[in-house]
Each structure stands twice: as C-alpha cells, then as structure tokens.
Design a protein around this motif. Structure first.
Motif, PDB file in Angstrom:
ATOM      1  N   PRO A  31       1.771   4.935  14.974  1.00  0.00           N
ATOM      2  CA  PRO A  31       2.853   5.634  15.683  1.00  0.00           C
ATOM      3  C   PRO A  31       2.605   5.809  17.182  1.00  0.00           C
ATOM      4  CG  PRO A  31       2.145   6.850  13.722  1.00  0.00           C
ATOM      5  CD  PRO A  31       1.104   5.822  14.011  1.00  0.00           C
ATOM      6  N   GLU A  81       6.264   4.910   6.192  1.00  0.00           N
ATOM      7  CA  GLU A  81       7.092   5.537   7.232  1.00  0.00           C
ATOM      8  C   GLU A  81       8.109   4.509   7.708  1.00  0.00           C
ATOM      9  OE1 GLU A  81       4.857   7.184  10.442  1.00  0.00           O
ATOM     10  OE2 GLU A  81       3.587   8.414   9.146  1.00  0.00           O
ATOM     11  N   THR A  82       9.326   4.640   7.245  1.00  0.00           N
ATOM     12  CA  THR A  82      10.338   3.633   7.577  1.00  0.00           C
ATOM     13  C   THR A  82      10.618   3.572   9.072  1.00  0.00           C
ATOM     14  OG1 THR A  82      12.091   5.246   7.106  1.00  0.00           O
ATOM     15  CG2 THR A  82      11.428   3.767   5.310  1.00  0.00           C
ATOM     16  N   ASP A  83      10.408   4.675   9.788  1.00  0.00           N
ATOM     17  CA  ASP A  83      10.639   4.670  11.230  1.00  0.00           C
ATOM     18  C   ASP A  83       9.644   3.775  11.963  1.00  0.00           C
ATOM     19  OD1 ASP A  83      12.677   6.439  10.816  1.00  0.00           O
ATOM     20  OD2 ASP A  83      11.594   8.206  11.526  1.00  0.00           O
ATOM     21  N   LEU A  84       8.549   3.410  11.292  1.00  0.00           N
ATOM     22  CA  LEU A  84       7.517   2.597  11.912  1.00  0.00           C
ATOM     23  C   LEU A  84       7.832   1.093  11.824  1.00  0.00           C
ATOM     24  CD1 LEU A  84       4.906   3.449  13.322  1.00  0.00           C
ATOM     25  CD2 LEU A  84       3.691   3.094  11.162  1.00  0.00           C
ATOM     26  N   ARG A  85       8.797   0.733  11.012  1.00  0.00           N
ATOM     27  CA  ARG A  85       9.052  -0.691  10.787  1.00  0.00           C
ATOM     28  C   ARG A  85       9.543  -1.428  12.027  1.00  0.00           C
ATOM     29  NH1 ARG A  85      11.411  -0.170   4.556  1.00  0.00           N
ATOM     30  NH2 ARG A  85       9.441   0.672   3.722  1.00  0.00           N
ATOM     31  N   PRO A  86      10.409  -0.849  12.857  1.00  0.00           N
ATOM     32  CA  PRO A  86      10.770  -1.566  14.092  1.00  0.00           C
ATOM     33  C   PRO A  86       9.575  -1.815  14.995  1.00  0.00           C
ATOM     34  CG  PRO A  86      12.379   0.147  13.626  1.00  0.00           C
ATOM     35  CD  PRO A  86      11.238   0.370  12.672  1.00  0.00           C
TER      36      PRO A  86
END
Length: 251
Positions: A67, A105-110
């Motif tokens: 992150p 953590e799906t927010d980490l995929r980009p």
C-alpha cells in the motif's frame, strides 16, 4: 517448444542436471546482488558446457506491491536492476510471482497492475520477457482469475504453474484458467501435487490430470520448465517426457 529444468540458485545443480534440457531456470534469492554474488564466469561456462539457454526466476519472497507508493517504487527499481543483470547474461525470460502484502485488499489491485506493467516494461528494455506466475495457493498470491485478468489488462505474459493452480482449486482450477487465459501463457512450470499438501513431485506421483493440457494447450510453442525438487536426472527427464506427451510434442 523448449523444455528446461529449474535449478534454484545453484550453478552446481545446473551443471549436474541441465545437459538433457533446452534451458535452465536459475533462481535469484532475495537480497542477492547477482552482479557480485553470482559467479558470472562459472554460470556462462556451465551454460556453454551443458548447451542450455537461460531463464531466471526473480526473488519469490519479494512481493510486487504494497500500500506504500515509496516502497512500490523501490520494488520496481530492485526488479529493474535484476532484469538488467539477467539481460546482460543472456536470459530469455524472467519469472515474477504475482504477490502482494495482502492480495485480498481489492483496492490494491490497480496498484498491482501498475507495478506489473512497470516491471514488464523494464524487462522489455533489458531484452527479457517477464512472465507473471500464479501463486494463489499462497497467502500473498493473487487468485487465478485476478492474476489472469491483470495479465491481460497489462499485456503481460503468464508463467502458468500447473501444480500451483491445482493446489489452489484442483483440476477444475487448472482447466478454468486454461480455458480463459491459455493465449497469455508463454512459460509453464510443471510438476505434480497432492491435495494433502505434497507438491513439486514428479508427474505421475500425484493427482493432477495432465490430459487437461492436451485439451487446452495443443500446439503450445512456448517454454516448459520442469520444477521437480530432485537432482535425480532420470526423474526429471521422465517428467519432461510425460508433459511433452501431454502437449503432443517429442522430448
């Protein structure tokens, strides 16, 4: 199709096991500076003596994304340095584990996609094809479908590890990934596994249905690395012959 063997970070193992194969996949350990810690002259001599080409495996303990942007920048810089070394010693491909500090953590995929894209571009600049490996059975690995989607979105080739896919989701997981993403696969890792946790054993000693490859990868013209944890050349070549049969190619 070329069939090779993984040798870890051991030039001695390369010397002992690679002569019957088209290439050796040499591993880089975390924290190693290959420019100073790998005996380049011995590596070159071993490749010449065995008549094998070279692929590398980038450090598997190093995650691709966190992150923290500053840490991510350092990860790309680190992988870029390793890829430049790999290109300098003539490596054709570099395997990169698809990992994150927390892949759920799906927010980490980009951010993972951006990291993969940057490392892939660094490989291209170094003359080395980066291939993204599925490790979704491990706590830091992205699931099969996520890894496949990101590889497609970033234009990155895939190293499909059949045993890892089996450990994540059985033969169904192997078949489903091949059905959706076979066109992305440039490199294979092959070994057998059992659902009780055994893995990296010779094909035929475990439970994986390798006929799935015949159904989904007919005519495969990439590279195949036998990743069986033994120095017994007869077991290594037997696994190579079995996967070649499954793909309809001679060994």
């Amino acid at each position: 199709m070329d069939i090779g063997v993984t040798v870890g970070d051991s030039i001695e193992r390369l010397e002992a096991t690679s002569a019957d194969f088209d290439f050796a996949e040499f591993g880089l350990s975390e924290g190693v500076d290959p420019a100073t810690d790998v005996d380049g002259n011995r590596l070159e001599a071993a490749l010449e003596e065995t008549g094998t080409d070279l692929c590398v495996h980038l450090p598997f303990k190093q995650v691709v994304v966190t992150p923290v942007p500053e840490i991510n920048d350092a990860i790309v810089a680190h992988q870029t340095r390793l890829l430049e070394w790999a290109g300098g010693v003539g490596a054709e491909k570099a395997v990169l584990h698809g990992t994150a500090r927390n892949p759920h953590e799906t927010d980490l995929r980009p951010a993972f996609a951006e990291q993969v894209r940057a490392i892939d571009e660094a490989g291209e600049a170094a003359g080395v094809e980066v291939v993204l490996e599925n490790v979704g059975h491990q706590k830091r690995g992205f699931p099969l479908s996520v890894l496949g989607d990101i590889a497609r979105d970033t234009g990155t080739a895939v190293c499909f590890d059949v045993g890892h896919a089996y450990m994540e989701d059985g033969d169904d997981g192997v078949e489903r990934f091949l059905r959706g993403y076979a066109d992305l696969i440039s490199h294979l890792h092959v070994h057998d596994a059992r659902s009780r946790g055994d893995t990296h054993i010779p094909i035929g000693a475990g439970e994986i249905d390798y006929s799935i490859l015949e159904d989904r990868l007919a005519g495969f013209d990439g590279t195949v690395a036998v990743e069986v944890f033994t120095d017994d050349v007869s077991l290594l070549t037997d696994t190579a012959g079995r996967v070649a049969d499954a793909l309809g190619e001679p060994f």
